[in-house]
Design a protein around this motif. Structure first.
Motif, PDB file in Angstrom:
ATOM      1  N   ASP A  31     -30.810   0.038-139.266  1.00  0.00           N
ATOM      2  CA  ASP A  31     -31.730  -1.059-138.982  1.00  0.00           C
ATOM      3  C   ASP A  31     -32.269  -1.720-140.253  1.00  0.00           C
ATOM      4  O   ASP A  31     -33.097  -2.616-140.199  1.00  0.00           O
ATOM      5  N   LYS A  32     -31.782  -1.222-141.414  1.00  0.00           N
ATOM      6  CA  LYS A  32     -32.377  -1.678-142.672  1.00  0.00           C
ATOM      7  C   LYS A  32     -31.743  -2.994-143.125  1.00  0.00           C
ATOM      8  O   LYS A  32     -30.521  -3.145-143.137  1.00  0.00           O
ATOM      9  N   ILE A  33     -32.600  -3.922-143.522  1.00  0.00           N
ATOM     10  CA  ILE A  33     -32.105  -5.214-144.004  1.00  0.00           C
ATOM     11  C   ILE A  33     -31.607  -5.031-145.436  1.00  0.00           C
ATOM     12  O   ILE A  33     -32.355  -4.564-146.306  1.00  0.00           O
ATOM     13  N   ILE A  34     -30.325  -5.377-145.681  1.00  0.00           N
ATOM     14  CA  ILE A  34     -29.881  -5.285-147.071  1.00  0.00           C
ATOM     15  C   ILE A  34     -29.569  -6.657-147.659  1.00  0.00           C
ATOM     16  O   ILE A  34     -29.400  -6.794-148.851  1.00  0.00           O
ATOM     17  N   PHE A  35     -29.533  -7.662-146.784  1.00  0.00           N
ATOM     18  CA  PHE A  35     -29.423  -9.032-147.291  1.00  0.00           C
ATOM     19  C   PHE A  35     -30.064  -9.961-146.276  1.00  0.00           C
ATOM     20  O   PHE A  35     -29.896  -9.781-145.067  1.00  0.00           O
ATOM     21  N   ALA A  36     -30.828 -10.940-146.761  1.00  0.00           N
ATOM     22  CA  ALA A  36     -31.367 -11.981-145.874  1.00  0.00           C
ATOM     23  C   ALA A  36     -31.315 -13.292-146.626  1.00  0.00           C
ATOM     24  O   ALA A  36     -31.741 -13.346-147.788  1.00  0.00           O
ATOM     25  N   ASN A  37     -30.760 -14.329-146.024  1.00  0.00           N
ATOM     26  CA  ASN A  37     -30.705 -15.605-146.741  1.00  0.00           C
ATOM     27  C   ASN A  37     -32.058 -16.331-146.640  1.00  0.00           C
ATOM     28  O   ASN A  37     -32.989 -15.836-146.002  1.00  0.00           O
ATOM     29  N   ARG A  38     -32.113 -17.507-147.256  1.00  0.00           N
ATOM     30  CA  ARG A  38     -33.393 -18.222-147.302  1.00  0.00           C
ATOM     31  C   ARG A  38     -33.908 -18.524-145.901  1.00  0.00           C
ATOM     32  O   ARG A  38     -35.091 -18.337-145.595  1.00  0.00           O
ATOM     33  N   ALA A  39     -32.993 -18.983-145.024  1.00  0.00           N
ATOM     34  CA  ALA A  39     -33.420 -19.336-143.667  1.00  0.00           C
ATOM     35  C   ALA A  39     -33.974 -18.111-142.935  1.00  0.00           C
ATOM     36  O   ALA A  39     -34.931 -18.208-142.170  1.00  0.00           O
ATOM     37  N   ALA A  40     -33.391 -16.929-143.225  1.00  0.00           N
ATOM     38  CA  ALA A  40     -33.887 -15.706-142.585  1.00  0.00           C
ATOM     39  C   ALA A  40     -35.282 -15.352-143.107  1.00  0.00           C
ATOM     40  O   ALA A  40     -36.165 -14.972-142.340  1.00  0.00           O
ATOM     41  N   ASN A  41     -35.468 -15.519-144.414  1.00  0.00           N
ATOM     42  CA  ASN A  41     -36.799 -15.275-144.981  1.00  0.00           C
ATOM     43  C   ASN A  41     -37.829 -16.178-144.323  1.00  0.00           C
ATOM     44  O   ASN A  41     -38.929 -15.751-143.968  1.00  0.00           O
ATOM     45  N   LYS A  42     -37.446 -17.426-144.157  1.00  0.00           N
ATOM     46  CA  LYS A  42     -38.365 -18.400-143.559  1.00  0.00           C
ATOM     47  C   LYS A  42     -38.682 -17.993-142.118  1.00  0.00           C
ATOM     48  O   LYS A  42     -39.845 -17.999-141.701  1.00  0.00           O
ATOM     49  N   LEU A  43     -37.650 -17.610-141.371  1.00  0.00           N
ATOM     50  CA  LEU A  43     -37.836 -17.270-139.954  1.00  0.00           C
ATOM     51  C   LEU A  43     -38.700 -16.016-139.782  1.00  0.00           C
ATOM     52  O   LEU A  43     -39.595 -15.962-138.947  1.00  0.00           O
ATOM     53  N   LEU A  44     -38.439 -15.005-140.604  1.00  0.00           N
ATOM     54  CA  LEU A  44     -39.128 -13.724-140.394  1.00  0.00           C
ATOM     55  C   LEU A  44     -40.478 -13.651-141.093  1.00  0.00           C
ATOM     56  O   LEU A  44     -41.370 -12.950-140.635  1.00  0.00           O
ATOM     57  N   SER A  45     -40.614 -14.359-142.225  1.00  0.00           N
ATOM     58  CA  SER A  45     -41.881 -14.179-142.942  1.00  0.00           C
ATOM     59  C   SER A  45     -42.520 -15.492-143.342  1.00  0.00           C
ATOM     60  O   SER A  45     -43.528 -15.491-144.042  1.00  0.00           O
ATOM     61  N   ASN A  46     -41.919 -16.614-142.886  1.00  0.00           N
ATOM     62  CA  ASN A  46     -42.486 -17.919-143.210  1.00  0.00           C
ATOM     63  C   ASN A  46     -42.513 -18.221-144.698  1.00  0.00           C
ATOM     64  O   ASN A  46     -43.264 -19.069-145.150  1.00  0.00           O
ATOM     65  N   ASP A  47     -41.705 -17.505-145.462  1.00  0.00           N
ATOM     66  CA  ASP A  47     -41.720 -17.682-146.905  1.00  0.00           C
ATOM     67  C   ASP A  47     -40.273 -17.552-147.403  1.00  0.00           C
ATOM     68  O   ASP A  47     -39.686 -16.482-147.310  1.00  0.00           O
ATOM     69  N   VAL A  48     -39.713 -18.670-147.916  1.00  0.00           N
ATOM     70  CA  VAL A  48     -38.305 -18.618-148.312  1.00  0.00           C
ATOM     71  C   VAL A  48     -38.053 -17.661-149.467  1.00  0.00           C
ATOM     72  O   VAL A  48     -36.954 -17.165-149.661  1.00  0.00           O
ATOM     73  N   GLN A  49     -39.116 -17.430-150.255  1.00  0.00           N
ATOM     74  CA  GLN A  49     -38.954 -16.587-151.444  1.00  0.00           C
ATOM     75  C   GLN A  49     -39.113 -15.095-151.152  1.00  0.00           C
ATOM     76  O   GLN A  49     -38.817 -14.269-151.996  1.00  0.00           O
ATOM     77  N   ALA A  50     -39.639 -14.808-149.936  1.00  0.00           N
ATOM     78  CA  ALA A  50     -39.991 -13.411-149.657  1.00  0.00           C
ATOM     79  C   ALA A  50     -38.765 -12.514-149.792  1.00  0.00           C
ATOM     80  O   ALA A  50     -37.637 -12.951-149.635  1.00  0.00           O
ATOM     81  N   SER A  51     -39.024 -11.244-150.070  1.00  0.00           N
ATOM     82  CA  SER A  51     -37.901 -10.334-150.090  1.00  0.00           C
ATOM     83  C   SER A  51     -38.029  -9.393-148.900  1.00  0.00           C
ATOM     84  O   SER A  51     -39.048  -8.728-148.709  1.00  0.00           O
ATOM     85  N   LEU A  52     -36.993  -9.391-148.090  1.00  0.00           N
ATOM     86  CA  LEU A  52     -37.027  -8.537-146.906  1.00  0.00           C
ATOM     87  C   LEU A  52     -36.191  -7.291-147.128  1.00  0.00           C
ATOM     88  O   LEU A  52     -36.108  -6.423-146.259  1.00  0.00           O
ATOM     89  N   ASP A  53     -35.581  -7.198-148.296  1.00  0.00           N
ATOM     90  CA  ASP A  53     -34.665  -6.091-148.556  1.00  0.00           C
ATOM     91  C   ASP A  53     -35.345  -4.747-148.322  1.00  0.00           C
ATOM     92  O   ASP A  53     -36.461  -4.522-148.789  1.00  0.00           O
ATOM     93  N   GLY A  54     -34.670  -3.885-147.620  1.00  0.00           N
ATOM     94  CA  GLY A  54     -35.189  -2.534-147.402  1.00  0.00           C
ATOM     95  C   GLY A  54     -36.079  -2.414-146.182  1.00  0.00           C
ATOM     96  O   GLY A  54     -36.336  -1.315-145.714  1.00  0.00           O
ATOM     97  N   LEU A  55     -36.556  -3.569-145.650  1.00  0.00           N
ATOM     98  CA  LEU A  55     -37.407  -3.482-144.466  1.00  0.00           C
ATOM     99  C   LEU A  55     -36.550  -3.231-143.225  1.00  0.00           C
ATOM    100  O   LEU A  55     -35.370  -3.556-143.187  1.00  0.00           O
ATOM    101  N   SER A  56     -37.194  -2.668-142.203  1.00  0.00           N
ATOM    102  CA  SER A  56     -36.464  -2.428-140.957  1.00  0.00           C
ATOM    103  C   SER A  56     -36.593  -3.658-140.055  1.00  0.00           C
ATOM    104  O   SER A  56     -37.679  -4.259-139.977  1.00  0.00           O
ATOM    105  N   ILE A  57     -35.510  -4.011-139.357  1.00  0.00           N
ATOM    106  CA  ILE A  57     -35.620  -5.143-138.432  1.00  0.00           C
ATOM    107  C   ILE A  57     -36.570  -4.818-137.279  1.00  0.00           C
ATOM    108  O   ILE A  57     -37.043  -5.717-136.595  1.00  0.00           O
TER     109      ILE A  57
END
Ligand SMILES: Nc1ncnc2c1ncn2[C@@H]1O[C@H](COP(=O)(O)OP(=O)(O)O)[C@@H](O)[C@H]1O
Ligand SMILES: [Mg+2]
Length: 351
Positions: A31-57
């Protein structure tokens, strides 16, 4: 593409390409995120720069949605073609849950077990669907309201007339009271039939079991059927008969059709509900052994206020047809005078 072109493509930086596409793309391992593109960052955290790496979906979904995703992934991993799509909601740190469609693509590698998820935000489409349903409802109400006013004004005029007569009578005239009561009951019937249109419904379509709805409906009519010594019967194979829909509305369909069937059928006979599956369709027959429908009025069925009954409202079939249309279903009627009538409903089968 020639071999030269191919070698150019193989040198491209695919991570860079993924970064820039508009759909949200996430690659997970377990369930661990190892890559998220900009659009995914925006969708999940409202921040294109955010890093989601290592977080669980799991952080971004309801538990039941995660279970659905896991189920679809495990079904998909053994097929080596095509992707599957699930519809779930994404819960970001800020804002309301967003409906998304997730396309699942296993990146075939037994050891790393990477899965690519492509998420598409479908909130706009859902909002458009809702407003379409709403405007269809409004137009039915608009069409109806002139008719309703007419149908309610007639009994009101009569009630008023008889109340005026009563005003001038020294003793209460039972006859007048009975007429007034009858007219009030007619207004009540119209109001009851229209409840469905005015009642705000959550428009929540979930899987419904037709057998349960059929049983609950026949239960409601036991007393009415017993008065005429009618037999109410359900015929179904042991298979599940599931469709997607709104239970209150579907029950309304069964109630309206069974009510008509009972009203049309003379004493000591039978009304049957038959459930069956044909291909991708669920089929429901509501069969009576009543007086049937004359050919010349078949075309009028479903028009609001068309009734041949003394105390009918002529709203039942109109409401029934509208609900069936909203459920992507179809309805057809076969009738033989003095033999009986069968209404056949078909709905797309739920997976
Ligand atoms: N099963 C049936 N058998 C015979 N006639 C029917 C049946 N179902 C509907 N009809 C006809 O269709 C008309 C409209 O039905 P509906 O819209 O439910 O209004 P209502 O029941 O208030 O008359 C009925 O008045 C009747 O003439
Ligand atoms: Mg009716």
């Amino acid at each position: 593409m020639n071999s030269n072109g191919k070698s150019v493509v193989s040198q491209l930086d695919f991570e860079q390409i993924l970064e820039n596409i508009l759909d949200a793309v996430i690659i997970i391992q377990k369930d661990k995120i190892i890559f998220a593109n900009r659009a995914a960052n925006k969708l999940l955290s409202n921040d294109v720069q955010a890093s989601l790496d290592g977080l669980s979906i799991a952080l971004f979904m309801r538990p039941e949605d995660l279970t659905l995703l896991h189920k679809t992934i495990s079904q998909n991993i053994f097929k080596d073609s095509d992707h599957s799509i699930v519809s779930v909601s994404i819960i970001s740190e800020t804002g309301n849950p967003k409906p998304v469609e997730i396309a699942i693509n296993p990146l075939y590698d037994q050891e790393t077990a990477l899965i690519q998820l492509t998420l598409r935000d479908v909130s706009n489409r859902k909002a458009a669907e809702r407003s379409m349903m709403q405007s269809e409802k409004l137009s039915v109400i608009g069409e109806l309201s002139a008719g309703i006013l007419h149908e309610v004004r007639n009994p009101l005029t009569s009630i008023k007339g008889f109340l005026q007569l009563l005003q001038n009578e020294p003793v209460i005239n039972k006859e007048y009271i009975n007429i007034i009561m009858g007219e009030v009951e007619q207004i009540e019937r119209i109001a009851n039939e229209l409840l469905y249109f005015t009642k705000p419904n959550a428009e929540r379509f979930i899987t419904q079991d037709l057998l349960t709805i059929a049983k609950e409906t026949l239960f409601l009519f036991e007393t009415q059927a017993a008065k005429k010594n009618l037999k109410l019967e359900i015929q179904a194979d042991g298979c599940p008969h599931r469709i997607n829909g709104d239970k209150t509305q579907l029950k309304q369909v069964f109630v309206n059709l069974v009510k008509n069937a009972i009203e049309a059928t003379p004493e000591n006979r039978i009304v049957t509900v038959v459930l069956s599956t044909t291909g991708q369709q669920e089929q429901v027959l509501i069969k009576d052994t009543g007086h049937g429908i004359p050919k010349n009025i078949l075309g009028k069925l479903g028009k609001s206020f068309f009734t041949t009954k003394e105390s009918g409202t002529g709203l039942g079939l109109m409401i029934t047809y509208t609900i069936i249309r909203n459920h992507n279903g179809k309805i057809k009627v076969d009738s033989m005078e003095n033999e009986g009538t069968t209404f056949t409903l078909t709905f797309p089968r739920a997976e």
